[in-house]
Design an enzyme around this catalytic site. Structure first.
Site, short mmCIF file in Angstrom:
data_model
loop_
_atom_site.label_atom_id
_atom_site.label_comp_id
_atom_site.label_asym_id
_atom_site.label_seq_id
_atom_site.Cartn_x
_atom_site.Cartn_y
_atom_site.Cartn_z
N CYS A 28 -55.68 45.01 1.99
CA CYS A 28 -54.52 44.29 1.45
C CYS A 28 -54.91 42.87 1.04
O CYS A 28 -55.22 42.04 1.90
CB CYS A 28 -53.42 44.28 2.50
SG CYS A 28 -52.08 43.13 2.21
N CYS A 31 -52.74 40.05 2.42
CA CYS A 31 -53.00 39.93 3.87
C CYS A 31 -54.21 39.02 4.10
O CYS A 31 -54.22 38.23 5.04
CB CYS A 31 -53.28 41.29 4.50
SG CYS A 31 -51.90 42.45 4.40
#
Length: 102
Positions: A28, A31
């Site tokens: 991600c 993230c």
């Protein structure tokens, strides 16, 4: 300091005081941007907030149980009760403001 939490330890890790858990995954992009922000905040606010992170690929049960559909999701709990769910990237200032108003 940000501690790892797992499906087995999550409830215990987030049952006392104010906790912020960063739900993330290695693949991600947002993230990877959020993680250093959480790390910085943990250094500055460790006296007030306990910081955890959970890899959703290694620990699928908790995110599923909590209905987490997007990452990064930052879940704030106070004495074991969810008080805030923050979805998507947020700056250190935004997160500090949220935590300081609890």
């Amino acid at each position: 300091m940000v501690s790892e939490t797992t499906d087995k330890t999550f409830e215990n890790d987030t049952s006392k005081g104010i906790t912020l858990t960063d739900f993330w995954a290695t693949w991600c992009g947002p993230c990877r941007m959020q993680s250093p922000v959480v790390d910085e905040l943990a250094e500055e606010m460790s006296d007030k907030v306990t910081f955890n992170k959970m890899d959703i690929d290694k620990n699928p049960e908790t995110p599923q149980k909590l209905g987490i559909m997007s990452i990064p999701t930052l879940l704030v709990k106070k004495d074991g009760e969810i008080v805030k769910s923050i979805v998507g990237y947020h700056s250190k200032e935004q997160l500090a403001s949220i935590l300081n108003n609890l």
